[in-house]
Scaffold this motif. Structure first.
Motif, mmCIF file in Angstrom:
data_model
loop_
_atom_site.group_PDB
_atom_site.id
_atom_site.type_symbol
_atom_site.label_atom_id
_atom_site.label_comp_id
_atom_site.label_asym_id
_atom_site.label_seq_id
_atom_site.Cartn_x
_atom_site.Cartn_y
_atom_site.Cartn_z
ATOM 1 N N GLU A 119 0.873 -1.179 0.000
ATOM 2 C CA GLU A 119 0.000 0.000 0.000
ATOM 3 C C GLU A 119 0.906 1.224 0.000
ATOM 4 O OE1 GLU A 119 -2.874 -0.019 3.227
ATOM 5 O OE2 GLU A 119 -2.853 -2.213 3.198
ATOM 6 N N PHE A 120 0.541 2.228 -0.784
ATOM 7 C CA PHE A 120 1.338 3.452 -0.851
ATOM 8 C C PHE A 120 0.404 4.636 -1.027
ATOM 9 C CE2 PHE A 120 3.694 6.549 -3.545
ATOM 10 C CZ PHE A 120 4.594 6.962 -2.586
ATOM 11 N N GLU A 121 0.635 5.680 -0.236
ATOM 12 C CA GLU A 121 -0.197 6.883 -0.325
ATOM 13 C C GLU A 121 0.652 8.136 -0.219
ATOM 14 O OE1 GLU A 121 -4.323 7.156 1.454
ATOM 15 O OE2 GLU A 121 -3.412 5.559 2.670
ATOM 16 N N ILE A 122 0.221 9.148 -0.930
ATOM 17 C CA ILE A 122 0.823 10.481 -0.833
ATOM 18 C C ILE A 122 -0.119 11.333 0.004
ATOM 19 C CG2 ILE A 122 1.520 12.537 -2.111
ATOM 20 C CD1 ILE A 122 2.101 10.660 -4.497
ATOM 21 N N ASN A 123 0.404 11.939 1.045
ATOM 22 C CA ASN A 123 -0.350 12.788 1.973
ATOM 23 C C ASN A 123 -1.608 12.116 2.530
ATOM 24 O OD1 ASN A 123 1.479 14.939 1.812
ATOM 25 N ND2 ASN A 123 0.509 15.691 -0.054
ATOM 26 N N PRO A 124 -1.459 10.927 3.114
ATOM 27 C CA PRO A 124 -2.631 10.272 3.718
ATOM 28 C C PRO A 124 -3.028 10.991 5.004
ATOM 29 C CG PRO A 124 -0.661 9.053 4.266
ATOM 30 C CD PRO A 124 -0.233 10.163 3.330
ATOM 31 N N ASP A 125 -4.277 10.788 5.405
ATOM 32 C CA ASP A 125 -4.714 11.315 6.699
ATOM 33 C C ASP A 125 -3.999 10.540 7.796
ATOM 34 O OD1 ASP A 125 -6.471 13.134 5.571
ATOM 35 O OD2 ASP A 125 -8.125 11.696 5.569
ATOM 36 N N LYS A 126 -3.555 11.263 8.796
ATOM 37 C CA LYS A 126 -2.915 10.609 9.942
ATOM 38 C C LYS A 126 -3.993 10.320 10.975
ATOM 39 C CE LYS A 126 1.179 13.416 9.232
ATOM 40 N NZ LYS A 126 0.644 14.568 8.517
ATOM 41 N N PRO A 127 -4.085 9.072 11.433
ATOM 42 C CA PRO A 127 -5.064 8.761 12.481
ATOM 43 C C PRO A 127 -4.803 9.624 13.709
ATOM 44 C CG PRO A 127 -4.033 6.769 11.630
ATOM 45 C CD PRO A 127 -3.296 7.916 11.049
ATOM 46 N N GLU A 133 0.548 11.093 19.099
ATOM 47 C CA GLU A 133 1.681 10.366 19.686
ATOM 48 C C GLU A 133 2.981 10.665 18.954
ATOM 49 O OE1 GLU A 133 1.182 6.121 19.894
ATOM 50 O OE2 GLU A 133 -0.866 6.334 20.610
ATOM 51 N N VAL A 134 2.937 10.664 17.628
ATOM 52 C CA VAL A 134 4.160 10.707 16.840
ATOM 53 C C VAL A 134 4.399 12.061 16.186
ATOM 54 C CG1 VAL A 134 5.368 9.656 14.892
ATOM 55 C CG2 VAL A 134 3.988 8.246 16.395
ATOM 56 N N PHE A 135 3.363 12.625 15.612
ATOM 57 C CA PHE A 135 3.563 13.814 14.796
ATOM 58 C C PHE A 135 3.297 15.131 15.519
ATOM 59 C CE2 PHE A 135 2.940 10.467 11.644
ATOM 60 C CZ PHE A 135 4.012 10.719 10.797
ATOM 61 N N SER A 136 2.887 15.094 16.785
ATOM 62 C CA SER A 136 2.554 16.338 17.477
ATOM 63 C C SER A 136 3.785 17.210 17.714
ATOM 64 C CB SER A 136 1.847 16.051 18.795
ATOM 65 O OG SER A 136 2.703 15.345 19.661
ATOM 66 N N SER A 137 4.926 16.587 17.976
ATOM 67 C CA SER A 137 6.134 17.367 18.234
ATOM 68 C C SER A 137 6.904 17.666 16.956
ATOM 69 C CB SER A 137 7.041 16.611 19.212
ATOM 70 O OG SER A 137 7.433 15.380 18.635
ATOM 71 N N ILE A 138 6.394 17.190 15.847
ATOM 72 C CA ILE A 138 7.072 17.370 14.571
ATOM 73 C C ILE A 138 6.458 18.563 13.858
ATOM 74 C CG2 ILE A 138 7.593 16.250 12.371
ATOM 75 C CD1 ILE A 138 7.301 13.579 13.792
ATOM 76 N N ARG A 139 7.299 19.281 13.138
ATOM 77 C CA ARG A 139 6.834 20.440 12.391
ATOM 78 C C ARG A 139 5.736 20.078 11.394
ATOM 79 N NH1 ARG A 139 12.935 22.275 11.321
ATOM 80 N NH2 ARG A 139 13.224 20.086 11.678
ATOM 81 N N THR A 140 5.108 21.062 10.857
ATOM 82 C CA THR A 140 4.124 20.845 9.807
ATOM 83 C C THR A 140 4.883 20.634 8.500
ATOM 84 O OG1 THR A 140 2.577 22.293 10.927
ATOM 85 C CG2 THR A 140 2.151 21.825 8.608
ATOM 86 N N TYR A 141 4.635 19.513 7.885
ATOM 87 C CA TYR A 141 5.325 19.182 6.652
ATOM 88 C C TYR A 141 4.394 19.322 5.466
ATOM 89 C CZ TYR A 141 9.113 17.394 9.496
ATOM 90 O OH TYR A 141 10.148 17.286 10.379
ATOM 91 N N ASN A 142 4.970 19.638 4.305
ATOM 92 C CA ASN A 142 4.191 19.822 3.085
ATOM 93 C C ASN A 142 3.838 18.500 2.421
ATOM 94 O OD1 ASN A 142 4.298 22.620 3.357
ATOM 95 N ND2 ASN A 142 6.283 22.700 2.359
ATOM 96 N N THR A 143 4.703 17.507 2.576
ATOM 97 C CA THR A 143 4.484 16.216 1.924
ATOM 98 C C THR A 143 4.757 15.090 2.903
ATOM 99 O OG1 THR A 143 5.232 17.129 -0.191
ATOM 100 C CG2 THR A 143 5.145 14.740 -0.013
ATOM 101 N N CYS A 144 3.855 14.131 2.947
ATOM 102 C CA CYS A 144 4.074 12.900 3.702
ATOM 103 C C CYS A 144 3.779 11.727 2.772
ATOM 104 C CB CYS A 144 3.153 12.814 4.918
ATOM 105 S SG CYS A 144 3.744 13.720 6.344
ATOM 106 N N LEU A 145 4.674 10.755 2.769
ATOM 107 C CA LEU A 145 4.494 9.534 1.995
ATOM 108 C C LEU A 145 4.396 8.374 2.974
ATOM 109 C CD1 LEU A 145 7.259 10.168 -0.688
ATOM 110 C CD2 LEU A 145 4.826 10.696 -0.861
ATOM 111 N N ARG A 146 3.419 7.496 2.754
ATOM 112 C CA ARG A 146 3.245 6.343 3.631
ATOM 113 C C ARG A 146 3.293 5.062 2.808
ATOM 114 N NH1 ARG A 146 -2.359 5.339 6.026
ATOM 115 N NH2 ARG A 146 -2.581 4.316 4.028
ATOM 116 N N SER A 147 4.071 4.106 3.295
ATOM 117 C CA SER A 147 4.180 2.805 2.643
ATOM 118 C C SER A 147 3.878 1.718 3.673
ATOM 119 C CB SER A 147 5.595 2.620 2.087
ATOM 120 O OG SER A 147 5.800 1.296 1.664
ATOM 121 N N ARG A 148 3.156 0.694 3.226
ATOM 122 C CA ARG A 148 2.902 -0.466 4.075
ATOM 123 C C ARG A 148 3.350 -1.726 3.342
ATOM 124 N NH1 ARG A 148 -3.244 0.909 5.962
ATOM 125 N NH2 ARG A 148 -2.705 2.417 7.583
#
Length: 178
Positions: A119-127, A133-148
């Motif tokens: 599975e591969f997605e460009i800018n998927p919604d983050k649960p 848990e994971v992305f709250s301390s991380i800056r706002t990014y323009n692009t996120c890629l997710r692979s499963r």
């Protein structure tokens, strides 16, 4: 489908050497999860391409996250996220075409990631729970890629359960060698 995530690892990306760091950590993690050497190699390529994209297109500022995933049917796998501060992907369909690049590269990375991922997605919604848990301390990014990549359900009737594919051959009639 509800996905459970655990064994979450997070790595800040800010240098080309982070490609190797993330690849080695993902390969080691995939082996521990039970992936075969072939699948570990595929995961290594996926991670190398994801993190290389951050270096080439994301202004060398990004974040890599990987975790073990499990679905409602107890299928397990590995999920990787790679986010960056670049200009973003303007045309997702175009970047999937092999040979397309705006950075004078071969332009094979995104297509390779898509082909090797289950599975591969460009800018998927983050649960929500994962986002906090994971992305709250991380800056706002323009692009996120997710692979499963899911662990295969192996149901082999033979005695050698490590074989994924096999072949046999024999010499032409009248010949002694193949």
């Amino acid at each position: 489908m509800d996905i459970k995530r655990d064994h979450i690892q997070s790595i800040q990306i800010d240098h080309a050497s982070d490609v190797g760091v993330c690849r080695r950590k993902a390969s080691s993690f995939a082996k521990k999860l039970g992936f075969t050497d072939v699948k570990v190699g595929e995961i290594a390529i996926i991670v190398s391409e994801l993190v290389s994209n951050v270096i080439k297109h994301g202004e060398s500022k990004g974040h890599f996250v990987m975790c073990r995933i499990q679905d409602d049917h107890n299928h397990q796998g590995i999920e990787t996220w790679c986010c960056d501060e670049g200009d973003g992907i303007q045309d997702p369909k175009l970047v999937m075409v092999d040979g397309m690049s705006n950075k004078n590269t071969l332009g094979l990375g995104m297509g390779s990631i898509r082909r090797l991922s289950d599975e591969f997605e460009i800018n998927p919604d983050k649960p929500d729970h994962f986002k906090y848990e994971v992305f709250s301390s991380i800056r706002t990014y323009n692009t996120c890629l997710r692979s499963r990549k899911w662990l295969p359900n192996t149901q082999w009737a033979g005695t050698n359960k490590k074989i994924e594919i096999g072949a046999s051959s024999r010499p032409k009639p009248g010949e002694t060698f193949n």
